[in-house]
Design an enzyme around this catalytic site. Structure first.
Site, PDB file in Angstrom:
ATOM      1  N   HIS A  56      30.515  20.803  81.873  1.00  0.00           N
ATOM      2  CA  HIS A  56      29.551  20.838  80.773  1.00  0.00           C
ATOM      3  C   HIS A  56      30.245  20.656  79.420  1.00  0.00           C
ATOM      4  O   HIS A  56      29.888  19.782  78.624  1.00  0.00           O
ATOM      5  CB  HIS A  56      28.803  22.179  80.814  1.00  0.00           C
ATOM      6  N   GLU A  57      31.250  21.473  79.166  1.00  0.00           N
ATOM      7  CA  GLU A  57      31.933  21.393  77.871  1.00  0.00           C
ATOM      8  C   GLU A  57      32.678  20.075  77.707  1.00  0.00           C
ATOM      9  O   GLU A  57      32.781  19.536  76.608  1.00  0.00           O
ATOM     10  CB  GLU A  57      32.883  22.578  77.706  1.00  0.00           C
ATOM     11  N   ILE A  65      20.784  32.431  68.540  1.00  0.00           N
ATOM     12  CA  ILE A  65      19.772  32.255  67.487  1.00  0.00           C
ATOM     13  C   ILE A  65      20.013  33.121  66.263  1.00  0.00           C
ATOM     14  O   ILE A  65      19.444  32.851  65.205  1.00  0.00           O
ATOM     15  CB  ILE A  65      18.341  32.480  68.037  1.00  0.00           C
TER      16      ILE A  65
END
Length: 801
Positions: free
Chosen positions: A581-582, A714
């Site tokens: 993914h990275e 967030i």
């Protein structure tokens, strides 16, 4: 991860790079100076996103838990690529050194000329004098730019890029070190100079001479002759300037700036509290019966932790052992510990991190949401989600619509998942079978998976040693994209002896990029999660030989199980997915062909598209030839047995409905808090989470669940009103991978040809073209959610919904 991490548009990126809290995207700062990343923008590169972090509990696993970082470093050599050479920085700043800073500025590594950042020698005592000297010089450079600016590339964009890059590089260095080598002294130094940095960013982001010059370019007769990339830069800069408050009256701009300063400080504190709360929990265990069921790797890690804490005789076999909330330790307990009391204790502590005492993030959350709403109102928006979406592909309504479609497709499968778990645990004589609780789900899910697919993740570890995984990953990159990746250890300074450095070369053998890889968990000094970050971007303007573009440099950071004893790092399959993914994020940064730095790599890409390459790469973990090249026994070299591969493939959709709902809970509560929630009203943020969870969780969270207090994506990152981006980009990435399926995954030439097309579009264009146009150029049509639902085994459910 991340999208980047994920308003991937130009604005988040750059900002991210400079903001201390890895995903804090401050819109009032010049976009490029703003933060990411997951998180990383055009001039304003929302997307420079400094770090692309992984989604919480995604298929990429919980190591992507947080994402934080933003960092950037000028790439090669300040003297040739910066507006001001290090010597001028030192001279200009000499008068600013505090009496307590007895270190000579000329010896300050932050102000030196370098090929690669001097991570090995930067200390906390360099931060105050170095940043203040740099800011003083940049103030002078900005004065000069505003005095001489003209609506042309050489007189506007190029000098602006140099100013932004210098700050990005130096701030990126120290912010990165705070993420991977944290100390109280470094924290204190960064905290002291951060308001000064934000003040400069605000001035830059609200510069009317710069804004007016961009407007003049857009209105000039030469506009139609500009390249697509340059048009994107101009349009983004104008939009970002408005979002940064350039059009506000003086009193409102002053209020806006106060909000930005406070938000930066709050998100910084939020992140620190999460790290400190995670580090605070250590459970010493001396009776092996208490941790019965833990696999040998977990016992070895727990004993190694005990050794590091002063228990000199600790061994995996006889203990003592220390359990922590760091991902490898936490997950091993939740999945394997037979001691239900221990699982409950660890789980309750985990979901209540940073929610009490001196580390309580509750008032910080309340204040962040209040200030974000005030900021939105000042800019003329109804809520902060509208501000966030201004630089994304989606709208608020479209984001809610996607989440609901996926929720309805996932709900019934998730209900069935729970029934299957109850039936299985009952068949195994579990007393808790009729009332499974949160600390039972991971344990019994792992037992059911082992029973159903005869797969024991711990028994697979010997097949996934880090060196062989990286070899397989690099071979895949060569096959798909025609690149070679070679070790370059020793070429660049590193911050820890475990960090590796690599050179990426094209088919001719010429270097085209570099990257660092920091793989292991270090809970005492390193943030949790996994992320990719930009060190420096590709740039024509900042070329250090005047002819070829500056080469991009990236960080890849994970928190996987470290080596134990004389064994290499033996990875879980999910840790393998996280590395893929990275690496996908890093590929988009490194293989860009954009020479306009403000839209090169991940800069300038809309936030909800930035996770496309990262999630795309995860799919290759299930491709037979790829997995077999990665999965080699670390001792014998034997390949993973074919029957085990087939079981892994079959298990891919195991509990897919439940995993999907978990992500949808996070995305939905994020949007709800930034659209309909009223700060200070009758409903608390935790009430909102409980309300959202009734529709997104088959097993509702505990009444005392305080997950939001550690939701760094967030509240301390670039994913505010943007966590939905993971699902949005997952649609894009699954559809992109389906192009390889359509071409034929067993057809090596077709795979190569499709890979080259992916490189020449998705990986090459950066933020220089709208992501939908880029996708259509690769795929030949607009994206469809069908491949995602098919990959997750949810297609039939969606069709009948």
């Amino acid at each position: 991860m991340h999208i980047p991490k994920r308003a991937l548009v130009a604005s988040l990126l750059v900002l991210n790079m400079l903001m201390a809290t890895r995903f804090s995207v401050s819109r009032s700062v010049h976009p490029i100076l703003r933060k990411s990343p997951k998180r990383i923008s055009q001039l304003t590169s929302k997307h420079l996103h400094k770090s692309q972090s992984c989604p919480l509990w995604s298929s990429s696993f919980s190591f992507c838990l947080q994402s934080l970082h933003k960092s950037k470093t000028t790439s090669l050599s300040f003297s040739t690529s910066s507006a001001c050479p290090p010597s001028s920085l030192s001279m200009a700043a000499s008068a600013t050194a505090s009496a307590v800073d007895d270190l000579s500025l000329k010896d300050n590594p932050l102000l030196q000329d370098f090929e690669f950042p001097p991570f090995d020698v930067v200390k906390a005592e360099h931060v105050r004098p170095g940043i203040r000297a740099l800011l003083k010089q940049l103030e002078s450079d900005l004065d000069e730019l505003e005095r001489t600016v003209e609506p042309s590339w050489p007189k506007l964009v190029e000098p602006l890029e140099k100013i932004v890059d210098q700050l990005a590089v130096v701030w990126g260095m120290i912010n990165h070190l705070k993420s991977v080598k944290d100390t109280p002294e470094l924290r204190s130094a960064i905290e002291e100079v951060q308001p000064e940095k934000v003040k400069f960013q605000l001035r830059l982001g609200q510069s009317k001479p710069i804004y007016n010059a961009f407007k003049a370019i857009q209105e000039s007769p030469e506009w139609n002759a500009l390249s697509d990339a340059r048009k994107r830069i101009v349009e983004s800069q104008i939009k970002e300037a408005v979002l940064n408050g350039v059009s506000l009256e003086d009193d409102k701009r002053e209020q806006f700036n106060k909000i930005e300063q406070e938000l930066e400080k709050l998100s910084h504190k939020f992140s620190e509290n999460v790290l400190d709360a995670t580090k605070k929990f250590e459970k010493l265990i001396t009776d092996k019966k208490e941790i019965e069921g833990l696999p040998a790797t977990a016992l070895g890690l727990a004993a190694q932790t005990a050794l590091s804490k002063g228990h000199e005789n600790a061994t995996a076999e006889n203990g003592p052992w220390i359990i922590t909330l760091d991902a490898p330790s936490f997950m091993s307990v939740m999945q394997h510990a037979k001691n239900r009391v221990l699982r409950e204790e660890v789980y309750r502590t985990y979901v209540s991190r940073a929610s009490s005492g001196d580390l309580d993030n509750t008032p910080i959350i309340d204040q962040i949401l209040k200030l974000r709403l005030e900021k939105a109102k000042l800019l003329g928006y109804k809520n902060y989600a509208e501000v966030s979406m201004a630089m994304k592909m989606a709208t608020v309504d479209k984001a809610f619509e996607l989440l609901e479609k996926l929720r309805s497709a996932s709900w019934d499968p998730a209900v069935q998942d729970m029934e299957d778990l109850k039936s299985f645990s009952k068949s195994q004589g579990a007393l808790e079978a009729e009332k499974l609780d949160h600390w039972d789900i991971g344990f019994w899910s792992e037992r059911l998976r082992e029973s159903k697919y005869e797969i024991n993740e711990e028994e697979l570890r010997p097949y996934f040693s880090l060196p062989k995984v990286m070899d397989g990953l690099f071979n895949l990159a060569k096959t798909l994209f025609g690149i070679d990746i070679e070790p370059a250890d020793g070429l660049a300074p590193v911050w820890n002896n475990d960090v590796r450095f690599y050179c990426v070369k094209d088919s001719s053998g010429s270097p085209i990029a570099y990257f660092y890889f920091d793989p292991y968990s270090r809970p005492s000094e390193k943030k949790g999660g996994a992320w990719m970050d930009e060190v420096v971007s590709r740039s024509r303007v900042l070329s250090h030989n005047g002819t070829t573009s500056r080469l991009p440099v990236a960080h890849m950071v994970c928190n996987q199980t470290p080596p134990v004893g004389d064994k290499p790092s033996l990875m879980t399959f999910r840790e393998v997915e996280t590395v893929f993914h990275e690496f996908g994020h890093a590929l988009q940064h490194m293989l860009t062909k954009q020479d306009e730095s403000l839209v090169a790599g991940i800069r300038g890409i809309e936030w909800d598209a930035v996770e496309l390459p990262s999630q795309f790469m995860e799919n290759w973990c299930y491709h037979r030839d790829t997995l077999m090249s990665v999965a080699k026994h670390y001792q014998t070299g034997e390949s993973l047995p074919e029957d085990v591969y087939l079981k892994l493939l079959a298990a891919r959709t195991f509990r897919a409905g439940s995993f999907s709902l978990r992500q949808l809970r996070f995305a939905s509560v994020d949007l709800e808090l930034h659209t309909n929630y009223v700060p200070g009203g009758s409903e608390s943020v935790f009430d909102v989470d409980q309300r959202v969870s009734k529709r997104t969780q088959v097993l509702p969270p505990l009444p005392e669940d305080r997950f939001l207090c550690s939701f760094s994506h967030i509240f301390a990152g670039g994913y505010a009103a943007g966590y939905y981006s993971y699902k949005w980009a997952e649609v894009l990435s699954a559809d992109a991978f389906s192009a390889f399926e359509d071409a034929g995954l067993n057809d090596s030439k077709a795979v190569q040809d499709t890979g080259r097309r992916f490189r020449e579009t998705i990986l090459a264009f950066g933020g220089g073209k709208p992501p939908l146009e880029v996708f259509v150029e690769f795929r030949g049509r607009e994206p469809s959610p069908e491949p995602l639902l098919r990959h997750n085994g949810l297609l039939s459910t969606a069709a009948s919904a």
